[in-house]
Scaffold this motif. Structure first.
Motif, short mmCIF file in Angstrom:
data_model
loop_
_atom_site.label_atom_id
_atom_site.label_comp_id
_atom_site.label_asym_id
_atom_site.label_seq_id
_atom_site.Cartn_x
_atom_site.Cartn_y
_atom_site.Cartn_z
N VAL A 37 0.83 -1.21 0.00
CA VAL A 37 0.00 0.00 0.00
C VAL A 37 0.87 1.26 0.00
O VAL A 37 0.61 2.22 -0.74
CB VAL A 37 -0.97 -0.01 1.21
CG1 VAL A 37 -1.65 1.34 1.37
CG2 VAL A 37 -2.00 -1.10 1.04
N THR A 38 1.92 1.27 0.80
CA THR A 38 2.83 2.41 0.81
C THR A 38 3.51 2.57 -0.55
O THR A 38 3.70 3.69 -1.04
CB THR A 38 3.89 2.24 1.93
OG1 THR A 38 3.21 2.07 3.17
CG2 THR A 38 4.80 3.44 2.02
N PHE A 41 1.18 4.31 -2.90
CA PHE A 41 1.12 5.73 -2.55
C PHE A 41 2.36 6.48 -3.07
O PHE A 41 2.25 7.56 -3.65
CB PHE A 41 1.04 5.88 -1.03
CG PHE A 41 0.00 6.86 -0.60
CD1 PHE A 41 -1.31 6.46 -0.41
CD2 PHE A 41 0.33 8.19 -0.36
CE1 PHE A 41 -2.28 7.36 -0.01
CE2 PHE A 41 -0.63 9.10 0.04
CZ PHE A 41 -1.93 8.69 0.22
N PHE A 42 3.54 5.91 -2.88
CA PHE A 42 4.76 6.56 -3.36
C PHE A 42 4.80 6.59 -4.88
O PHE A 42 5.26 7.58 -5.47
CB PHE A 42 6.01 5.86 -2.80
CG PHE A 42 6.46 6.47 -1.50
CD1 PHE A 42 5.91 6.07 -0.30
CD2 PHE A 42 7.41 7.48 -1.49
CE1 PHE A 42 6.30 6.64 0.90
CE2 PHE A 42 7.80 8.07 -0.30
CZ PHE A 42 7.25 7.64 0.90
N LEU A 44 2.25 6.80 -6.87
CA LEU A 44 1.33 7.85 -7.28
C LEU A 44 1.91 9.24 -7.04
O LEU A 44 1.91 10.08 -7.94
CB LEU A 44 0.02 7.73 -6.49
CG LEU A 44 -1.07 6.89 -7.11
CD1 LEU A 44 -2.17 6.64 -6.10
CD2 LEU A 44 -1.64 7.59 -8.35
N MET A 45 2.38 9.49 -5.82
CA MET A 45 2.88 10.83 -5.49
C MET A 45 4.01 11.24 -6.41
O MET A 45 4.08 12.37 -6.88
CB MET A 45 3.41 10.87 -4.04
CG MET A 45 2.35 10.85 -2.98
SD MET A 45 3.07 11.22 -1.36
CE MET A 45 4.33 9.96 -1.24
N THR A 52 0.70 17.59 -11.35
CA THR A 52 -0.40 18.10 -10.53
C THR A 52 -0.14 19.53 -10.09
O THR A 52 -1.01 20.41 -10.22
CB THR A 52 -0.59 17.21 -9.28
OG1 THR A 52 -0.84 15.88 -9.71
CG2 THR A 52 -1.74 17.69 -8.43
N TRP A 64 -4.64 13.84 -14.10
CA TRP A 64 -4.93 12.43 -13.80
C TRP A 64 -6.30 12.26 -13.15
O TRP A 64 -6.72 11.12 -12.88
CB TRP A 64 -3.85 11.83 -12.91
CG TRP A 64 -3.63 12.55 -11.63
CD1 TRP A 64 -2.93 13.70 -11.45
CD2 TRP A 64 -4.11 12.16 -10.34
NE1 TRP A 64 -2.95 14.07 -10.12
CE2 TRP A 64 -3.66 13.15 -9.43
CE3 TRP A 64 -4.87 11.10 -9.86
CZ2 TRP A 64 -3.96 13.09 -8.06
CZ3 TRP A 64 -5.16 11.04 -8.50
CH2 TRP A 64 -4.71 12.03 -7.62
N CYS A 132 10.47 18.13 -11.84
CA CYS A 132 11.18 17.94 -10.57
C CYS A 132 10.31 17.74 -9.33
O CYS A 132 10.76 17.12 -8.36
CB CYS A 132 12.10 19.14 -10.28
SG CYS A 132 13.34 19.42 -11.54
N ILE A 136 10.63 15.72 -5.47
CA ILE A 136 10.76 16.48 -4.23
C ILE A 136 9.73 15.99 -3.21
O ILE A 136 10.05 15.76 -2.04
CB ILE A 136 10.58 17.99 -4.49
CG1 ILE A 136 11.72 18.51 -5.38
CG2 ILE A 136 10.53 18.78 -3.19
CD1 ILE A 136 11.59 19.98 -5.75
N VAL A 140 10.54 14.38 0.44
CA VAL A 140 10.07 15.04 1.66
C VAL A 140 9.23 14.07 2.49
O VAL A 140 9.41 13.95 3.71
CB VAL A 140 9.28 16.33 1.33
CG1 VAL A 140 8.45 16.78 2.52
CG2 VAL A 140 10.23 17.44 0.91
N VAL A 141 8.31 13.34 1.85
CA VAL A 141 7.46 12.41 2.61
C VAL A 141 8.29 11.25 3.16
O VAL A 141 8.04 10.77 4.27
CB VAL A 141 6.28 11.90 1.74
CG1 VAL A 141 5.50 10.82 2.46
CG2 VAL A 141 5.36 13.05 1.39
N ALA A 142 9.30 10.82 2.41
CA ALA A 142 10.14 9.73 2.90
C ALA A 142 11.15 10.22 3.93
O ALA A 142 11.83 9.40 4.57
CB ALA A 142 10.89 9.07 1.73
#
Lengths: 207, 207, 207
Positions: A37-38, A41-42, A44-45, A52, A64, A132, A136, A140-142
């Motif tokens: 699941v993670t 999410f990664f 997609l982001m 986006t 999308w 880019c 980023i 940042v999330v990781a």
């Protein structure tokens, strides 16, 4: 200009670009020993993040949201990553594919911004953002240092591609050759940076 | 209300505000010994971040997309930072300039939100967002503790300016004096906080 | 479909959902021994973050900009947190309330996306974004590992609720029972995960 008229070819390139970025997100999650699941999410982001932010900034519908295939592509990439060893994907090949996605997206993002009436300087920035920002957000999330904080020729290659694309439009050259030349120039610079480990000089004045 | 009618003066103030925030972003990159490209990115994110989030939230066109001078200003600030020692810029003067940008932007952001029909409470928040979010993005991307996580009277000063601006509008006072008074009050609070190192009390109950 | 016609009930549920998330943000700030102003900021970011990103992505007006009660609710939650010991709020009860907010929001977010004409797959994602993104922003700004980086059945529960909601709409079942069933299913999964500490398997291939 309407990017839509080139739809058949651009759509395929678009999904390929999303898939390359999604792969880099899913691989980061795999190396961190995350769950499926993670990984999704990664994927997609990282895959859709840059486009986006560009679409929100220029006031375009987010690409999308109306096209379900893009989310499917990210899901498929995450599934493929889940079912295979990471070493199949990593190494130089991924770096070059990422470079192609980066510079291709920089051209596409700049062209889309121009088609929405954005002036040249912000249009170049929209190309850079498209290429880019997904990476980023991923970093940042990781919680790891972002690719933009380092001397690598990464943003620089995206800037070269986006700037050449906008320059060609401003002086009225035909679009398709300009796009190909702009993407190629940025990709060659990025490839040279990967191969010879080129880096920009850092700020080094005495405080 | 249309903010645009004050264009000549507001435009100059606007670019000055962007430039002060951009400088704080570029200086952070310089102190981290980053490259010129990273400096430009940090100058941009910090300079336009708050106003961008405000514009997206209230449904306004993003201010720096249609006005190329704002991106130019961030680039110029990054170039100046690159070519000079950081000690020229740091110290108390930068802190006070940042305080002026913070509270000036809080007023401008709240006024713009009101002009888009946003109700008073969210309009105050839009002022705070305009003043603070650029710095939050800068700190998050640089991976360092954000200014909002600390006892400094920073958000508080922005809130004071934004709240006074909205209060003046609600009770029908003339706009220009209210804006000047609101910006001045917040700036004095921030200046006092810098000078006497004022801090808010922290949560200190036993768990 | 227009979500607005269910206004009286949905509005109450909406504010409750925002309040639960705001509480988790304010508590994090309290445990970090922050000031009241930082608490308000965290309550707001966590409370409205997910719905804000959803509204920006689907092109809807941002929900808390036109409705001042939502910002009031976040402020009230921060005030309550400030004036009470954190142990009153923490523990299993908060985890279950957060689970109810997560899955309820996933249903609400997916339903709102469908009502804006978003296709099924992105609509499911909008439900997940509504439920999860506030917590992600909270964790990123606080500089701690995000809830999405871990094996907990958190995003999974949101996905179940959002997917059932969209599935019911696609096959034409009546809305209210579908929403209740979808929210309940996700909440039961999340509750089971909390109670038995269920976790998804992590990626474990040799590199």
């Amino acid at each position: 200009m309407n990017v839509e008229i080139l739809t058949p070819l651009l759509d395929v390139l678009d999904i390929l670009g999303v898939a390359v970025f999604a792969l880099s997100g899913a691989l980061l999650a795999a190396k961190d020993r995350q769950t499926f699941v993670t990984m999704v999410f990664f994927a997609l982001m990282t895959g859709v993040g840059g486009g986006t932010v560009r679409d929100l900034l220029i006031g375009a519908p987010v690409f999308w949201i109306s096209d379900p295939w893009i989310a499917f592509a990210c899901f498929a990439v995450a599934l493929l990553t889940w079912m295979t060893p990471t070493r199949w994907w990593e190494g130089k090949l991924l770096e070059f594919a990422d470079g192609a996605g980066l510079t291709g997206y920089a051209v596409l993002g700049a062209a889309k911004a121009l088609s929405y009436g954005v002036p040249p300087v912000p249009a170049v920035l929209m190309g850079v953002v498209t290429g880019c920002v997904g990476g980023i957000i991923r970093d940042v999330v990781a919680g790891r240092p972002s690719i933009i904080v380092g001397p690598e020729l990464y943003i620089t290659a995206a800037t070269l591609s986006a700037a050449l694309c906008v320059l060609g439009e401003v002086i009225g050259l035909p679009r398709i050759p300009v796009w190909i030349a702009a993407g190629t120039a940025g990709f060659l610079l990025r490839s040279a940076a990967i191969h010879w480990k080129l880096a920009l000089p850092a700020y080094s004045r005495e405080a």
